[in-house]
Motif scaffolding. Structure first.
Motif, PDB file in Angstrom:
ATOM      1  N   LEU A 124      31.885 -44.424  11.962  1.00 16.94           N
ATOM      2  CA  LEU A 124      30.719 -43.943  12.708  1.00 16.94           C
ATOM      3  C   LEU A 124      30.619 -42.428  12.643  1.00 16.94           C
ATOM      4  O   LEU A 124      29.539 -41.875  12.396  1.00 16.94           O
ATOM      5  CB  LEU A 124      30.803 -44.401  14.167  1.00 16.94           C
ATOM      6  N   GLY A 125      31.748 -41.746  12.846  1.00 21.17           N
ATOM      7  CA  GLY A 125      31.735 -40.288  12.799  1.00 21.17           C
ATOM      8  C   GLY A 125      31.262 -39.756  11.460  1.00 21.17           C
ATOM      9  O   GLY A 125      30.470 -38.803  11.404  1.00 21.17           O
ATOM     10  N   THR A 126      31.707 -40.362  10.386  1.00 21.51           N
ATOM     11  CA  THR A 126      31.275 -39.940   9.047  1.00 21.51           C
ATOM     12  C   THR A 126      29.775 -40.137   8.872  1.00 21.51           C
ATOM     13  O   THR A 126      29.070 -39.264   8.351  1.00 21.51           O
ATOM     14  CB  THR A 126      32.029 -40.741   7.972  1.00 21.51           C
ATOM     15  N   ARG A 127      29.282 -41.267   9.321  1.00 19.83           N
ATOM     16  CA  ARG A 127      27.852 -41.567   9.193  1.00 19.83           C
ATOM     17  C   ARG A 127      27.010 -40.653  10.078  1.00 19.83           C
ATOM     18  O   ARG A 127      25.916 -40.231   9.686  1.00 19.83           O
ATOM     19  CB  ARG A 127      27.601 -43.033   9.534  1.00 19.83           C
ATOM     20  N   PHE A 135      20.822 -43.585  14.999  1.00 14.73           N
ATOM     21  CA  PHE A 135      20.803 -44.970  15.463  1.00 14.73           C
ATOM     22  C   PHE A 135      21.271 -45.899  14.343  1.00 14.73           C
ATOM     23  O   PHE A 135      22.103 -46.789  14.560  1.00 14.73           O
ATOM     24  CB  PHE A 135      19.379 -45.333  15.905  1.00 14.73           C
ATOM     25  N   ALA A 136      20.741 -45.682  13.146  1.00 15.71           N
ATOM     26  CA  ALA A 136      21.113 -46.519  12.004  1.00 15.71           C
ATOM     27  C   ALA A 136      22.606 -46.424  11.707  1.00 15.71           C
ATOM     28  O   ALA A 136      23.219 -47.400  11.252  1.00 15.71           O
ATOM     29  CB  ALA A 136      20.305 -46.110  10.775  1.00 15.71           C
ATOM     30  N   ALA A 137      23.205 -45.258  11.972  1.00 15.94           N
ATOM     31  CA  ALA A 137      24.642 -45.088  11.755  1.00 15.94           C
ATOM     32  C   ALA A 137      25.436 -46.033  12.656  1.00 15.94           C
ATOM     33  O   ALA A 137      26.431 -46.634  12.228  1.00 15.94           O
ATOM     34  CB  ALA A 137      25.047 -43.636  12.020  1.00 15.94           C
ATOM     35  N   HIS A 138      24.996 -46.186  13.908  1.00 20.22           N
ATOM     36  CA  HIS A 138      25.663 -47.111  14.826  1.00 20.22           C
ATOM     37  C   HIS A 138      25.535 -48.550  14.332  1.00 20.22           C
ATOM     38  O   HIS A 138      26.510 -49.318  14.363  1.00 20.22           O
ATOM     39  CB  HIS A 138      25.053 -46.999  16.225  1.00 20.22           C
ATOM     40  N   ILE A 139      24.332 -48.914  13.875  1.00 22.51           N
ATOM     41  CA  ILE A 139      24.117 -50.280  13.416  1.00 22.51           C
ATOM     42  C   ILE A 139      25.015 -50.589  12.221  1.00 22.51           C
ATOM     43  O   ILE A 139      25.621 -51.668  12.138  1.00 22.51           O
ATOM     44  CB  ILE A 139      22.633 -50.493  13.054  1.00 22.51           C
ATOM     45  N   HIS A 156      17.822 -61.148  24.372  1.00 23.98           N
ATOM     46  CA  HIS A 156      19.233 -60.851  24.112  1.00 23.98           C
ATOM     47  C   HIS A 156      19.382 -59.895  22.924  1.00 23.98           C
ATOM     48  O   HIS A 156      20.179 -60.127  22.011  1.00 23.98           O
ATOM     49  CB  HIS A 156      20.018 -62.138  23.884  1.00 23.98           C
ATOM     50  N   ALA A 157      18.611 -58.823  22.962  1.00 19.82           N
ATOM     51  CA  ALA A 157      18.686 -57.784  21.933  1.00 19.82           C
ATOM     52  C   ALA A 157      19.027 -56.432  22.537  1.00 19.82           C
ATOM     53  O   ALA A 157      19.795 -55.662  21.958  1.00 19.82           O
ATOM     54  CB  ALA A 157      17.366 -57.697  21.171  1.00 19.82           C
ATOM     55  N   LEU A 158      18.469 -56.138  23.701  1.00 25.72           N
ATOM     56  CA  LEU A 158      18.599 -54.790  24.268  1.00 25.72           C
ATOM     57  C   LEU A 158      20.051 -54.395  24.519  1.00 25.72           C
ATOM     58  O   LEU A 158      20.434 -53.232  24.327  1.00 25.72           O
ATOM     59  CB  LEU A 158      17.801 -54.684  25.574  1.00 25.72           C
ATOM     60  N   GLU A 159      20.885 -55.342  24.913  1.00 24.15           N
ATOM     61  CA  GLU A 159      22.293 -55.042  25.190  1.00 24.15           C
ATOM     62  C   GLU A 159      23.052 -54.663  23.924  1.00 24.15           C
ATOM     63  O   GLU A 159      24.132 -54.067  23.999  1.00 24.15           O
ATOM     64  CB  GLU A 159      22.970 -56.223  25.888  1.00 24.15           C
ATOM     65  N   HIS A 160      22.498 -54.984  22.757  1.00 23.75           N
ATOM     66  CA  HIS A 160      23.124 -54.642  21.477  1.00 23.75           C
ATOM     67  C   HIS A 160      22.687 -53.263  20.974  1.00 23.75           C
ATOM     68  O   HIS A 160      23.141 -52.827  19.911  1.00 23.75           O
ATOM     69  CB  HIS A 160      22.763 -55.681  20.412  1.00 23.75           C
ATOM     70  N   SER A 161      21.837 -52.591  21.718  1.00 29.58           N
ATOM     71  CA  SER A 161      21.355 -51.270  21.302  1.00 29.58           C
ATOM     72  C   SER A 161      22.252 -50.166  21.866  1.00 29.58           C
ATOM     73  O   SER A 161      22.578 -50.181  23.051  1.00 29.58           O
ATOM     74  CB  SER A 161      19.922 -51.055  21.806  1.00 29.58           C
ATOM     75  N   PRO A 162      22.607 -49.180  21.036  1.00 28.70           N
ATOM     76  CA  PRO A 162      23.374 -48.035  21.549  1.00 28.70           C
ATOM     77  C   PRO A 162      22.508 -47.086  22.373  1.00 28.70           C
ATOM     78  O   PRO A 162      23.030 -46.181  23.013  1.00 28.70           O
ATOM     79  CB  PRO A 162      23.875 -47.348  20.271  1.00 28.70           C
ATOM     80  N   ASP A 163      21.187 -47.296  22.365  1.00 33.43           N
ATOM     81  CA  ASP A 163      20.256 -46.464  23.127  1.00 33.43           C
ATOM     82  C   ASP A 163      19.154 -47.353  23.701  1.00 33.43           C
ATOM     83  O   ASP A 163      18.037 -47.409  23.171  1.00 33.43           O
ATOM     84  CB  ASP A 163      19.659 -45.375  22.224  1.00 33.43           C
ATOM     85  N   PRO A 164      19.421 -48.075  24.803  1.00 38.04           N
ATOM     86  CA  PRO A 164      18.426 -49.006  25.348  1.00 38.04           C
ATOM     87  C   PRO A 164      17.114 -48.334  25.732  1.00 38.04           C
ATOM     88  O   PRO A 164      16.038 -48.899  25.491  1.00 38.04           O
ATOM     89  CB  PRO A 164      19.125 -49.589  26.576  1.00 38.04           C
ATOM     90  N   ALA A 203      29.471 -36.492  21.746  1.00 39.98           N
ATOM     91  CA  ALA A 203      29.295 -37.345  22.921  1.00 39.98           C
ATOM     92  C   ALA A 203      29.069 -38.791  22.511  1.00 39.98           C
ATOM     93  O   ALA A 203      29.586 -39.721  23.138  1.00 39.98           O
ATOM     94  CB  ALA A 203      28.130 -36.839  23.770  1.00 39.98           C
ATOM     95  N   MET A 204      28.290 -39.001  21.457  1.00 42.02           N
ATOM     96  CA  MET A 204      28.052 -40.359  20.965  1.00 42.02           C
ATOM     97  C   MET A 204      29.355 -41.026  20.549  1.00 42.02           C
ATOM     98  O   MET A 204      29.618 -42.192  20.888  1.00 42.02           O
ATOM     99  CB  MET A 204      27.116 -40.329  19.761  1.00 42.02           C
ATOM    100  N   ILE A 205      30.183 -40.291  19.816  1.00 43.13           N
ATOM    101  CA  ILE A 205      31.451 -40.851  19.342  1.00 43.13           C
ATOM    102  C   ILE A 205      32.338 -41.223  20.525  1.00 43.13           C
ATOM    103  O   ILE A 205      32.913 -42.323  20.570  1.00 43.13           O
ATOM    104  CB  ILE A 205      32.164 -39.859  18.416  1.00 43.13           C
ATOM    105  N   ALA A 206      32.432 -40.338  21.502  1.00 47.08           N
ATOM    106  CA  ALA A 206      33.284 -40.594  22.666  1.00 47.08           C
ATOM    107  C   ALA A 206      32.801 -41.808  23.453  1.00 47.08           C
ATOM    108  O   ALA A 206      33.596 -42.679  23.841  1.00 47.08           O
ATOM    109  CB  ALA A 206      33.329 -39.355  23.560  1.00 47.08           C
ATOM    110  N   GLU A 207      31.491 -41.889  23.684  1.00 49.84           N
ATOM    111  CA  GLU A 207      30.962 -42.989  24.491  1.00 49.84           C
ATOM    112  C   GLU A 207      31.002 -44.313  23.734  1.00 49.84           C
ATOM    113  O   GLU A 207      31.282 -45.363  24.322  1.00 49.84           O
ATOM    114  CB  GLU A 207      29.547 -42.667  24.960  1.00 49.84           C
TER     115      GLU A 207
END
Length: 282
Positions: free
Chosen positions: A203-206, A217-221, A96-104, A158-162
């Motif tokens: 998120l956008g700033t990071r 990736f770290a910015a999403h976390i 139950h970790a992969l679903e929490h990743s922004p990039d599986p 694209a990352m921000i939109a998705e």
């Protein structure tokens, strides 16, 4: 197509230990075990990875006071595992970790790189229709690959939109289910939109300050997960299998086993090429 069939009494049994006994041996890692470590065979040893120490987890989860929380052997990000040498592990467990990743896809690649030849990746995800994600569309392979491409290309827009779309989907569907299941009042739509905007602005700033894929990736976390730990992606048994087959086709591996378990999760075993077949058990 067996995975497409309705869940049976057998599928409601917990198969984590059975799968571990069959496929795991040697030394490896388990990410985010907390109070539910995977039962291992006698010839396997594990080090636990978490971004909190055991003491910090005990303080963070007072509701688990009656449970035994595992000792954290490696304090750090279980998605990046940048403190673990490549090719050093016989297995990596991630329940139950992969679903929490922004990039599986990228996360699977990271875990895969830590395995020795013949090593095993033991990954479990919740089935969306069996948890609070019910009602959300299943994330197909094309969507997962597109998210990975955004990271590779460092496509911040694209990352921000998705991410905004997935965050809104989680709040309006998953969070609504959580509230309903726990007899809580519905969320405030205005407050939810304010929250979404704040998280996406952060998120956008990071992302603008990020210099590479790891920092993206770290910015999403930092902006999302640490504040509101969403499921970015959703899986069905078949979609999870499809992901595993596609991943192994590009990374010299094979989908060795996959099984519904516990009435609401799917366990998948991916095995790296090489190693002389040491992991297969009768």
């Amino acid at each position: 197509m067996i995975l497409n069939r309705p869940w049976t009494k057998r599928h409601h049994q917990d198969h984590r230990q059975v799968m571990a006994l069959r496929w795991l041996t040697g030394t490896g890692l388990e990410i985010g075990a907390l109070h539910k470590p995977t039962p291992l065979p006698e010839d396997a040893s594990v080090a636990y990875v978490d971004y909190k120490t055991r003491t910090e987890n005990e303080k963070a989860y007072p509701e688990l006071a009656g449970e035994t929380i595992v000792e954290t052997h490696h304090v750090g990000d279980g998605f990046s595992l940048d403190f673990i040498a490549a090719g050093s592990q016989d297995f990596v467990i991630a329940n139950h970790a992969l679903e929490h990743s922004p990039d599986p896809w990228g996360t699977l690649e990271t875990w895969w790189a830590k395995l020795r030849p013949g090593g095993v990746l033991y990954v479990t995800v919740p089935a969306a229709d069996k948890c609070f994600d019910r009602g959300r569309p299943i994330s197909g392979l094309r969507e997962i690959w597109r998210a990975h491409r955004n990271f590779v290309r460092m496509d911040r827009e694209a990352m921000i939109a998705e991410t905004a779309r997935r965050l809104r989907e989680f709040i309006t569907i998953s969070d609504a289910n959580i509230r309903q299941d726990n007899n809580l009042p519905p969320g405030d739509p205005v407050g939810q939109e304010i929250f979404i905007k704040a998280r996406i602005d952060d998120l956008g700033t990071r992302l603008q300050a990020a210099r590479n894929g790891g920092e993206l990736f770290a910015a999403h976390i930092a902006a999302i997960n640490r504040i509101y730990d969403i499921h970015y992606f959703t899986f069905s048994p078949v979609s999870f299998q499809t992901l595993g087959i596609a991943f192994c086709a590009l990374h010299r591996g094979r989908l060795a086993d996959i099984r519904k378990s516990g009435g609401g999760e799917v366990i998948m075993i991916l095995r790296k090429a090489g190693g002389g077949g040491l992991f297969r058990r009768a």
